[in-house]
Write a protein that holds these residues in place. Structure first.
Motif, PDB file in Angstrom:
ATOM      1  N   LYS A   1       0.810  -1.222   0.000  1.00  0.00           N
ATOM      2  CA  LYS A   1       0.000   0.000   0.000  1.00  0.00           C
ATOM      3  C   LYS A   1       0.838   1.265   0.000  1.00  0.00           C
ATOM      4  N   PRO A   2       1.907   1.365   0.803  1.00  0.00           N
ATOM      5  CA  PRO A   2       2.696   2.598   0.770  1.00  0.00           C
ATOM      6  C   PRO A   2       3.590   2.727  -0.465  1.00  0.00           C
ATOM      7  N   VAL A   3       3.742   1.633  -1.222  1.00  0.00           N
ATOM      8  CA  VAL A   3       4.680   1.634  -2.344  1.00  0.00           C
ATOM      9  C   VAL A   3       3.929   1.588  -3.669  1.00  0.00           C
ATOM     10  N   PHE A   4       3.311   0.427  -3.964  1.00  0.00           N
ATOM     11  CA  PHE A   4       2.534   0.235  -5.190  1.00  0.00           C
ATOM     12  C   PHE A   4       1.213  -0.431  -4.789  1.00  0.00           C
ATOM     13  N   PRO A   5       0.133   0.317  -4.603  1.00  0.00           N
ATOM     14  CA  PRO A   5      -1.116  -0.273  -4.134  1.00  0.00           C
ATOM     15  C   PRO A   5      -1.613  -1.432  -4.987  1.00  0.00           C
ATOM     16  N   GLY A   6      -1.311  -1.413  -6.279  1.00  0.00           N
ATOM     17  CA  GLY A   6      -1.777  -2.488  -7.149  1.00  0.00           C
ATOM     18  C   GLY A   6      -1.001  -3.782  -7.013  1.00  0.00           C
ATOM     19  N   LEU A   7       0.092  -3.777  -6.280  1.00  0.00           N
ATOM     20  CA  LEU A   7       0.912  -4.983  -6.150  1.00  0.00           C
ATOM     21  C   LEU A   7       0.226  -6.043  -5.306  1.00  0.00           C
ATOM     22  N   ARG A   8      -0.477  -5.635  -4.249  1.00  0.00           N
ATOM     23  CA  ARG A   8      -1.251  -6.526  -3.391  1.00  0.00           C
ATOM     24  C   ARG A   8      -0.371  -7.570  -2.695  1.00  0.00           C
ATOM     25  N   LEU A   9       0.418  -7.123  -1.750  1.00  0.00           N
ATOM     26  CA  LEU A   9       1.181  -8.011  -0.877  1.00  0.00           C
ATOM     27  C   LEU A   9       1.019  -7.528   0.557  1.00  0.00           C
ATOM     28  N   GLY A  10       0.768  -8.457   1.464  1.00  0.00           N
ATOM     29  CA  GLY A  10       0.641  -8.125   2.869  1.00  0.00           C
ATOM     30  C   GLY A  10       1.064  -9.306   3.711  1.00  0.00           C
ATOM     31  N   PHE A  11       0.761  -9.229   4.997  1.00  0.00           N
ATOM     32  CA  PHE A  11       1.149 -10.319   5.895  1.00  0.00           C
ATOM     33  C   PHE A  11       0.265 -10.275   7.134  1.00  0.00           C
ATOM     34  N   ILE A  12       0.290 -11.359   7.874  1.00  0.00           N
ATOM     35  CA  ILE A  12      -0.399 -11.418   9.156  1.00  0.00           C
ATOM     36  C   ILE A  12       0.531 -12.078  10.159  1.00  0.00           C
ATOM     37  N   VAL A  13       0.539 -11.537  11.379  1.00  0.00           N
ATOM     38  CA  VAL A  13       1.324 -12.090  12.477  1.00  0.00           C
ATOM     39  C   VAL A  13       0.352 -12.593  13.524  1.00  0.00           C
ATOM     40  N   ALA A  14       0.486 -13.848  13.906  1.00  0.00           N
ATOM     41  CA  ALA A  14      -0.422 -14.449  14.882  1.00  0.00           C
ATOM     42  C   ALA A  14       0.295 -15.621  15.550  1.00  0.00           C
ATOM     43  N   ALA A  15      -0.358 -16.215  16.521  1.00  0.00           N
ATOM     44  CA  ALA A  15       0.205 -17.370  17.213  1.00  0.00           C
ATOM     45  C   ALA A  15       0.448 -18.505  16.225  1.00  0.00           C
ATOM     46  N   PRO A  16       1.470 -19.320  16.444  1.00  0.00           N
ATOM     47  CA  PRO A  16       1.791 -20.388  15.487  1.00  0.00           C
ATOM     48  C   PRO A  16       0.613 -21.296  15.161  1.00  0.00           C
ATOM     49  N   GLU A  17      -0.196 -21.650  16.165  1.00  0.00           N
ATOM     50  CA  GLU A  17      -1.315 -22.554  15.887  1.00  0.00           C
ATOM     51  C   GLU A  17      -2.370 -21.887  15.007  1.00  0.00           C
ATOM     52  N   VAL A  18      -2.469 -20.550  15.090  1.00  0.00           N
ATOM     53  CA  VAL A  18      -3.389 -19.828  14.211  1.00  0.00           C
ATOM     54  C   VAL A  18      -2.830 -19.783  12.793  1.00  0.00           C
ATOM     55  N   ILE A  19      -1.542 -19.532  12.656  1.00  0.00           N
ATOM     56  CA  ILE A  19      -0.912 -19.477  11.336  1.00  0.00           C
ATOM     57  C   ILE A  19      -1.042 -20.818  10.621  1.00  0.00           C
ATOM     58  N   VAL A  20      -0.943 -21.917  11.352  1.00  0.00           N
ATOM     59  CA  VAL A  20      -1.108 -23.245  10.744  1.00  0.00           C
ATOM     60  C   VAL A  20      -2.461 -23.347  10.047  1.00  0.00           C
ATOM     61  N   GLU A  21      -3.505 -22.898  10.724  1.00  0.00           N
ATOM     62  CA  GLU A  21      -4.844 -23.001  10.150  1.00  0.00           C
ATOM     63  C   GLU A  21      -5.059 -21.982   9.035  1.00  0.00           C
ATOM     64  N   LEU A  22      -4.530 -20.778   9.209  1.00  0.00           N
ATOM     65  CA  LEU A  22      -4.642 -19.780   8.142  1.00  0.00           C
ATOM     66  C   LEU A  22      -3.909 -20.229   6.884  1.00  0.00           C
ATOM     67  N   ARG A  23      -2.773 -20.896   7.079  1.00  0.00           N
ATOM     68  CA  ARG A  23      -2.008 -21.383   5.935  1.00  0.00           C
ATOM     69  C   ARG A  23      -2.788 -22.459   5.180  1.00  0.00           C
ATOM     70  N   ALA A  24      -3.431 -23.341   5.928  1.00  0.00           N
ATOM     71  CA  ALA A  24      -4.241 -24.384   5.293  1.00  0.00           C
ATOM     72  C   ALA A  24      -5.444 -23.777   4.575  1.00  0.00           C
ATOM     73  N   LEU A  25      -6.035 -22.751   5.174  1.00  0.00           N
ATOM     74  CA  LEU A  25      -7.170 -22.084   4.541  1.00  0.00           C
ATOM     75  C   LEU A  25      -6.732 -21.356   3.279  1.00  0.00           C
ATOM     76  N   ARG A  26      -5.600 -20.666   3.351  1.00  0.00           N
ATOM     77  CA  ARG A  26      -5.081 -19.961   2.175  1.00  0.00           C
ATOM     78  C   ARG A  26      -4.804 -20.932   1.034  1.00  0.00           C
ATOM     79  N   ARG A  27      -4.314 -22.118   1.368  1.00  0.00           N
ATOM     80  CA  ARG A  27      -4.029 -23.123   0.333  1.00  0.00           C
ATOM     81  C   ARG A  27      -5.291 -23.471  -0.449  1.00  0.00           C
ATOM     82  N   LEU A  28      -6.420 -23.531   0.219  1.00  0.00           N
ATOM     83  CA  LEU A  28      -7.669 -23.852  -0.460  1.00  0.00           C
ATOM     84  C   LEU A  28      -8.152 -22.708  -1.339  1.00  0.00           C
ATOM     85  N   MET A  29      -7.719 -21.483  -1.019  1.00  0.00           N
ATOM     86  CA  MET A  29      -8.174 -20.323  -1.780  1.00  0.00           C
ATOM     87  C   MET A  29      -7.292 -20.044  -2.989  1.00  0.00           C
TER      88      MET A  29
END
Length: 525
Positions: free
Chosen positions: A345-373
């Motif tokens: 967003k501060p560099v090239f809004p059209g690039l669409r890259l971000g991140f999320i920081v959360a507890a490891p057990e949450v990241i495990v599930e988010l990663r599996a969910l992202r894989r399906l998407m």
């Protein structure tokens, strides 16, 4: 090799060429279009290079290079002493594609038959939700007070192109050729840990980070994981409408969290909530920064009521007034904060890259969910961003952005005070937009239309309230894409629009005043 002229109609190729685009690419596109439309037939050669060059007003060498490249790519075949002909294999493939697109012939089916009844099969209707509307041609307006866009930075654009080219070199090709499945680029994760998170007061390991397609995508993933019918989400009012739509789409019940000059205000409404969504660094849309007292109170409430906090920190780096505060997650001691951030967003809004920081057990599930998407964001974009950051270009860009936005922020506030004294601008600690309150009785929608007639694009604030009302009179004025020198004239255009709206208000019969409720507090700064 030269060729004799074909009987191809001139109009198939002779539309004016765009001087701003590569000529060879345009000529090739025109020839392919003529082949697919049947204007070029297989048994006749293409026009001679000198004839084509004369018709298009380009050099003969340019046309020769196009013909040679199209022969290499399989579009054309060179026949000695006869010229270039359309390759039969390309014609067969094109014909098969057209037949497949048309489908099998059914004489009993009406020519205009269409599938019907789609609506009754749809479980969701996202298009029916309220959304931010901006003109797609905002760049043609002389005064684009558009939020979420940035002015082109020639230095960063050059460096980004260099990083894209570097990412395609042999030493990086393995990361591009391999399907990462549900993994992220380790170099990008390393750069996030080393360069992004320390500024926000966050310490995290690689198992606590997931790369996303922007911070909004991070919010979507969190909502899918934690929300459903019966989930209660405390949400800022006014707040970021797209995030609110995401939670509501998953069936969550929205509980209003009022906003004032100190940011979102924790209150007893949190008692029965499961999750709270906040934008503490720059509240969307008012752009105010949540005070330290409010941050600590929110964290204490989360512990007391067993809440999860979604922190959308979409432009943390763009504060340029006073000391920069740490993110909520930087003060989190119970692991309840899920921190979403944007890299693009501060560099090239059209690039669409971000991140999320959360507890490891949450990241495990988010990663599996992202894989399906979508499995993972583009490996090329991830590696290029890692290089862009590791070589210091990201930090240098942020410094230039801060300096540029600080100048525009100062100009905006000064010109609003000088030319729009009857409007109220919210004081902020930086960012790329201001929240402006119009005089009573001036509807934001009517003002937006009048401003457009004077060459200015503004964003109405009504959409950010959960229950928009006609008398809402707030605007969000972005100043990222407008040059600092044009701001005074742009505010003058808004003054003209406001004068027209005031004149119309004074001519109109008075309306009975309705009692205002908490929504007034939500926008009052």
């Amino acid at each position: 090799m030269t060729t004799r002229s074909s009987r191809m109609p001139n109009h198939a190729l002779l539309r004016p060429l765009d001087p701003g685009r590569p000529l060879q690419r345009q000529i090739q596109e025109r020839i392919v279009e003529a082949i697919l439309s049947g204007a070029i037939v297989s048994h006749e050669p293409l026009p001679a290079t000198r004839v084509m060059a004369r018709q298009l007003s380009v050099s003969r060498n340019t046309v020769t290079l196009v013909y040679e490249k199209m022969a290499e790519d399989g579009y054309l075949t060179a026949v000695e002493r006869r010229g270039y002909f359309v390759d039969e294999r390309f014609l067969r493939l094109s014909a098969e594609t057209r037949r497949a697109a048309m489908g099998p012939f059914n004489p009993d089916r009406p020519a205009d038959a269409r599938p019907s009844g789609w609506a009754r099969h749809m479980r969701l209707r996202p298009s029916h939700q309220p959304n931010i509307r901006k003109p797609t041609d905002w760049q043609r307006f002389p005064y684009p007070f558009v939020y979420g866009q940035v002015a082109a930075d020639p230095v960063s654009l050059t460096k980004w192109r260099d990083c894209i080219h570097q990412a395609g070199r042999a030493e990086h090709l393995k990361s591009l050729m391999t399907d990462l499945v549900d993994a992220d680029d380790p170099l990008l994760i390393e750069q996030i840990i080393r360069r992004i998170l320390p500024r926000r007061g966050i310490r995290a390991g690689a198992d606590e980070i997931l790369v996303t397609i922007g911070s909004q995508n991070a919010v979507y993933l969190v909502s899918r994981l934690f929300c459903g019918p019966g989930t209660r989400v405390a949400f800022e009012n006014p707040g970021y409408v797209d995030a609110r739509n995401i939670f509501e789409l998953d069936g969550a019940e929205i509980v209003d969290l009022p906003v004032d000059a100190s940011g979102a205000r924790p209150n007893q409404r949190l008692d029965d909530c499961d999750l709270v969504y906040v934008t503490p660094s720059h509240q969307a849309p008012t752009n105010v920064t949540m005070t330290m007292q409010r941050r600590l109170a929110l964290l204490q409430a989360a512990e007391r009521h067993d809440l999860l906090i979604v922190e959308d920190d979409y432009e943390h780096e763009l504060n340029h007034v006073g000391p920069r505060q740490h993110a909520l997650r930087g003060y989190d001691r119970s692991g309840r904060v899920l921190h979403a951030g944007s890299l693009s967003k501060p560099v090239f809004p059209g690039l669409r890259l971000g991140f999320i920081v959360a507890a490891p057990e949450v990241i495990v599930e988010l990663r599996a969910l992202r894989r399906l998407m979508y499995r993972h964001p583009s490996a090329l974009d991830q590696r290029a961003m890692a290089l862009f950051m590791s070589e210091g270009h990201y930090d240098a860009h942020i410094r230039r952005q801060q300096d540029m936005l600080a100048r525009r922020w100062t100009t905006m506030l000064g010109e609003i005070e000088r030319q729009l004294p009857d409007c109220e601008a919210t004081m902020t600690t930086g960012g790329s937009a201001l929240w402006l309150r119009l005089p009573e009785g001036i509807a934001a929608g009517a003002f937006q239309a009048e401003a457009a007639r004077h060459g200015a694009v503004v964003e109405v604030g009504d959409i950010h309230f959960r229950q928009p009302r006609p008398e809402h009179n707030f605007l969000r004025l972005g100043f990222g894409p407008i040059d600092n020198a044009r701001i005074p004239a742009g505010i003058a255009a808004l003054r003209q629009a406001l004068d027209a709206c005031l004149a119309a208000r004074n001519r109109a019969p008075p309306r009975p005043e309705e009692p205002r409720v908490e929504e007034r507090d939500a926008g009052a700064q």
